[in-house]
Design an enzyme around this catalytic site. Sequence first.
Site, PDB file in Angstrom:
ATOM      1  N   ASP A 147      71.573  39.745  38.096  1.00  0.00           N
ATOM      2  CA  ASP A 147      71.047  40.879  37.344  1.00  0.00           C
ATOM      3  C   ASP A 147      69.784  41.398  38.036  1.00  0.00           C
ATOM      4  OD1 ASP A 147      70.235  42.511  34.874  1.00  0.00           O
ATOM      5  OD2 ASP A 147      72.008  41.461  34.140  1.00  0.00           O
ATOM      6  N   HIS A 186      65.935  43.862  32.258  1.00  0.00           N
ATOM      7  CA  HIS A 186      67.299  43.672  31.783  1.00  0.00           C
ATOM      8  C   HIS A 186      67.774  42.233  32.001  1.00  0.00           C
ATOM      9  CE1 HIS A 186      71.776  44.097  32.021  1.00  0.00           C
ATOM     10  NE2 HIS A 186      71.585  44.971  31.051  1.00  0.00           N
ATOM     11  N   SER A 393      76.332  44.416  27.869  1.00  0.00           N
ATOM     12  CA  SER A 393      75.467  43.521  28.641  1.00  0.00           C
ATOM     13  C   SER A 393      74.978  42.357  27.799  1.00  0.00           C
ATOM     14  CB  SER A 393      74.241  44.274  29.169  1.00  0.00           C
ATOM     15  OG  SER A 393      74.471  44.852  30.414  1.00  0.00           O
TER      16      SER A 393
END
Length: 575
Positions: A147, A186, A393
Amino acid sequence: MLRSRYLPFQLLLAVLLGTFALASPARAGGIADDLNEEMRANPLSLVRRRVIVQYSQSNVNSGLLALLVGGTHVEDLPLIQGAVMLVPQVNLTVLAAHPAVKQVSPDRKIFRESNHTFDYDVQTAGANEVWSATPYRGHGVGIAVLDTGVHPGTTDWVSRQTGANRLVGWKDLVNGQPLPYDDNGHGTHVAGVALASGYNSAGRVNGTAPEAALVGVKVLGEDGSGQVSTVIKGLTWCRDNRSAYNVRVINLSLGHRPGESRHTDPLCTAVRNVVREGLVVVCSAGNKGKDSNGQTVYGGVSSPGNELAAITVGALNTFQTEKREDDGVCTYSSRGPTYLDHEAKPDLVAPGNKILSSRAPGSKLDTDFPANRFDADPTTSGSVDHFRLSGTSMAAPQVAGTVALMLQAKPGLTPNTVKAVLMYTAEKLALTDGAGVPLTDGLSLLTQGAGSLNAVGAVEAAMKINPAMPTGEWWLTAPLSGSSHIKNHTFNWNAKVFWGNSAYTGVGLLGFRQQAWDQQMTWGDQMTWGDQMTWGDNGVTGDRTVWESYSIWGDQMTWGDQMTWGDHTVLTGGE
């Protein structure tokens, strides 16, 4: 003048490439659909395109091949027997025609897959009930999160049982930094959904596997985007370093617009290869379940979520309650079937709406959306350690953490067995369309897969399987209950596994060690099933006329312009 100079050069290249052949494969390669469309629009373009070349044979001299087509070799990708090159667009046809080339694809941009309270995800999936009933919290199992990175400062990586730091591995494939960081935010959030210990919140906010080991692999930049080739390198690094960190699970909360069949897509190929080597890969389905007018659309599953070997996860809306009875699929969650291959996806759904998880202070998301910060432990002053996000996600790491619980319970499970158990134990949801009309079986499958994640059932089944038994033998050590009880809600398991576009059920499905559950069997391939099995069409083909009318693509076109790809993050409330 350009044309008269270009044609002789192309013929010369063809001659040179013909003499360069290392062997004589059956055919030359192809060009990805989306790249081919761009080439047709501008066939004489001299713009250098960054492409991924997959070979049909080994030991190809990538540097010489790139040179012969007027390009530059960037790097090799051994995981997919290929390489990254910069090649003038006008010469890509010649490159694809070389007998050693299997496929030429663009090195596509890839993006995170999240949207923008309390920790209702763990309770809804039943992970906390697994912790209270068994010793399984993911201890000893490594989860690699590919990520935007991970923030090392959060104490959510500290074990509440031992005090040890569970952030055990790090690799930065974007900027090459030796120490962990997350400039976007994120990746930290995704990692927290799977692994947060609850240390930051006095146990109020946890990941599904709060004692698993975290391996952070940065493959996306500060803006949340990156290149497919970087993700492939991340997968390669995980494979090569699996023993050092006991990496058993890889989470990919990212994706790109599919531009070709999964059979030739470089990222799908990489995922397929690492699964064959024993790594479980969990992918987000994407956030393309509705168009700009709010209308439900089908066919929005991103790559590599369209790869059958992966466990592809859509987003469940818990409506911020612990109970499961009111759950539904988020409107933005991508529905199947997959682009071009028309295969059933997602595989299941998990909580993904308004998910509270670990915060990366000072990151891009944290700075741009301060309203998403949340103080999960009001007893502490000046410590806002959590952040809200929504999207597939957030759903994928719910499943990745559950897989860690399963693998702690039974380390010998193959990726295919893990996927089968998750499907078999899921709870099928009763779904309706916007008018309240129940969805057909086919459209329901394309929306929720096998159903809602059931961590309690998945761990129960894992505990009762003896993976040492040979193929064809009964491998259950005790009967499966066939139902689970989570938060005062008792429900039957779906008791089906979708293999390709067929639904299989029966006592022998998980009772026997089917050939399908072997590590070297690719999910969806043709095979012979054992006794006590029934199967039926899953409805995808039968419902084709229905989903095609609500699809974002048709047979003669790829993804339309009406679907905007770029920022896959929904930073509002989601739904």
